[in-house]
Design a protein around this motif. Structure first.
Motif, mmCIF file in Angstrom:
data_model
loop_
_atom_site.group_PDB
_atom_site.id
_atom_site.type_symbol
_atom_site.label_atom_id
_atom_site.label_comp_id
_atom_site.label_asym_id
_atom_site.label_seq_id
_atom_site.Cartn_x
_atom_site.Cartn_y
_atom_site.Cartn_z
ATOM 1 N N THR A 179 -2.453 1.845 -2.628
ATOM 2 C CA THR A 179 -1.132 1.795 -3.273
ATOM 3 C C THR A 179 -0.299 0.645 -2.700
ATOM 4 O O THR A 179 -0.608 0.099 -1.636
ATOM 5 C CB THR A 179 -0.353 3.097 -3.007
ATOM 6 O OG1 THR A 179 -0.153 3.208 -1.587
ATOM 7 C CG2 THR A 179 -1.106 4.319 -3.513
ATOM 8 N N ALA A 180 0.795 0.362 -3.397
ATOM 9 C CA ALA A 180 1.711 -0.682 -2.922
ATOM 10 C C ALA A 180 2.331 -0.271 -1.593
ATOM 11 O O ALA A 180 2.531 -1.113 -0.701
ATOM 12 C CB ALA A 180 2.788 -0.928 -3.972
ATOM 13 N N GLU A 181 2.620 1.011 -1.457
ATOM 14 C CA GLU A 181 3.212 1.491 -0.208
ATOM 15 C C GLU A 181 2.264 1.235 0.972
ATOM 16 O O GLU A 181 2.651 0.718 2.014
ATOM 17 C CB GLU A 181 3.496 2.984 -0.343
ATOM 18 C CG GLU A 181 4.413 3.521 0.716
ATOM 19 C CD GLU A 181 4.707 5.001 0.481
ATOM 20 O OE1 GLU A 181 3.768 5.754 0.179
ATOM 21 O OE2 GLU A 181 5.871 5.381 0.606
ATOM 22 N N ARG A 182 0.986 1.593 0.769
ATOM 23 C CA ARG A 182 -0.016 1.365 1.817
ATOM 24 C C ARG A 182 -0.167 -0.146 2.084
ATOM 25 O O ARG A 182 -0.324 -0.569 3.236
ATOM 26 C CB ARG A 182 -1.350 1.993 1.368
ATOM 27 C CG ARG A 182 -2.499 1.794 2.326
ATOM 28 C CD ARG A 182 -2.331 2.639 3.584
ATOM 29 N NE ARG A 182 -3.407 2.402 4.535
ATOM 30 C CZ ARG A 182 -3.247 2.390 5.858
ATOM 31 N NH1 ARG A 182 -2.067 2.611 6.392
ATOM 32 N NH2 ARG A 182 -4.268 2.182 6.648
ATOM 33 N N ALA A 183 -0.111 -0.919 1.023
ATOM 34 C CA ALA A 183 -0.247 -2.376 1.184
ATOM 35 C C ALA A 183 0.856 -2.945 2.068
ATOM 36 O O ALA A 183 0.611 -3.864 2.854
ATOM 37 C CB ALA A 183 -0.257 -3.055 -0.183
ATOM 38 N N THR A 184 2.055 -2.397 1.944
ATOM 39 C CA THR A 184 3.141 -2.882 2.844
ATOM 40 C C THR A 184 2.873 -2.419 4.270
ATOM 41 O O THR A 184 3.087 -3.199 5.205
ATOM 42 C CB THR A 184 4.530 -2.288 2.508
ATOM 43 O OG1 THR A 184 4.533 -1.793 1.202
ATOM 44 C CG2 THR A 184 5.634 -3.277 2.714
ATOM 45 N N GLU A 185 2.454 -1.155 4.413
ATOM 46 C CA GLU A 185 2.208 -0.627 5.771
ATOM 47 C C GLU A 185 1.224 -1.502 6.536
ATOM 48 O O GLU A 185 1.385 -1.743 7.724
ATOM 49 C CB GLU A 185 1.600 0.793 5.686
ATOM 50 C CG GLU A 185 2.593 1.911 5.478
ATOM 51 C CD GLU A 185 1.875 3.197 5.068
ATOM 52 O OE1 GLU A 185 2.568 4.093 4.560
ATOM 53 O OE2 GLU A 185 0.627 3.310 5.240
#
Ligand code: T3D
Length: 269
Positions: A179-185
């Motif tokens: 996900t995009a959230e994981r990609a930022t993390e």
């Protein structure tokens, strides 16, 4: 909204220059902007145009519709494999490598506006940009393992630099989308914004960069690329002439004057 201006054409790649920002839009939304031969040729031409366009001081790469770019068009690819011949085996040398070099060597800042899924060479291209701003609904997959390929468009170089060697292996060996959230993390993207805020976020960043010190940005891209594979001692020697060049620019002289007058400004020369 910037994207609407592009949607009138059915060309596979669109080029728009507005307010010193060149926007390159991959425009095959029904196939999530997968790259046919024509799309790859047009994309390379658009990147070269942005690089040489003196009026363009920042470059945005994005996709039309719900995808950013899912890499090679697998329908055309399957036809070429079935037909035999060299077609599929020259794609990297004739298309993806020049595209990667053009993005990496762009003498101005590049933003990947990741509006949706980024896969395969699409993700690889985004990883060569200076900034990756993703919509919340975007997702990311290297995709290569899913179709029995290694990787291309510089993913071997960029992915481990962005997310570290362990996660790079995870993402290459396991092509499950993240996900995009994981990609930022994990540092794959710079930031994630709500879908309806993507235009505003990218526009603000692109305009800020386009109003910034273009020559210094170009030199920053060069020194960072060089330093990634050289020693500190070599990096110091590489930095010096670029500091000299940017220090001799009108931008620098005027910016120092403007700083003292409390009014900074850049013209890109
Ligand atoms: O010779 C060489 O050098 C080869 C070089 C290769 C470089 C590469 O880029 S290899 C990687 C190629 N890309 C992929 O393997 C990605 C394949 N796509 C997917 O895995 C999934 O589509 C996604 C995970 C990216 C997205 O899934 P989802 O569920 O959101 O969408 P979808 O339903 O799978 O796809 C929507 C449509 O796009 C669908 O078309 P349809 O059925 O509605 O008519 C699908 O076929 C099409 N599509 C998606 N990816 C591609 C594609 N069409 C052609 N090529 C694609 N790569």
């Amino acid at each position: 909204m910037r994207l609407n201006r592009h949607m009138t054409s059915d060309a596979p790649v669109l080029y728009d220059l507005t307010d010193a920002v060149a926007t390159i839009t991959l425009n095959r939304p029904a196939a999530l902007n997968s790259l046919t031969t024509q799309a790859r040729v047009d994309l390379l031409a658009a990147l070269r145009r942005a690089a040489s366009d003196e009026a363009a001081r920042a470059v945005v790469i994005t996709g039309a519709g719900r995808g950013f770019c899912v890499g090679q068009d697998l329908r055309q690819h399957a036809e070429e494999l079935a037909a035999g011949g060299e077609g599929p085996f020259t794609t990297v040398s004739e298309h993806y490598n020049p595209i990667a070099r053009e993005i990496a060597g762009m003498p101005k800042p590049v933003i990947a506006r990741i509006n949706g899924v980024a896969a395969g060479a699409g993700l690889s291209m985004a990883m060569l940009a200076d900034f990756r701003i993703a919509a919340q609904s975007a997702s990311f997959t290297t995709a290569f393992a899913g179709i029995g390929l290694s990787c291309d468009t510089g993913a071997s170089w960029s992915l481990q630099r962005l997310v570290g060697p362990a996660r790079a292996r995870e993402m290459l060996f396991d092509a499950s989308p993240i996900t995009a959230e994981r990609a930022t993390e994990i540092g794959l993207v710079n930031s994630v914004v709500a879908d309806d805020e993507l235009d505003a976020a990218v526009d603000a960043l692109a305009r800020r960069l386009a109003a910034g010190p273009t020559l210094a940005y170009a030199a920053m891209r060069e020194v960072l690329g060089y330093a990634a594979t050289h020693t500190l001692d070599e990096a110091l020697d590489f930095e010096e002439p670029r500091m000299h060049a940017t220090g001799s620019s009108d931008d620098h002289r005027r910016a120092v004057e403007a700083f003292l007058a409390k009014q900074p400004t850049f013209e890109g020369r």
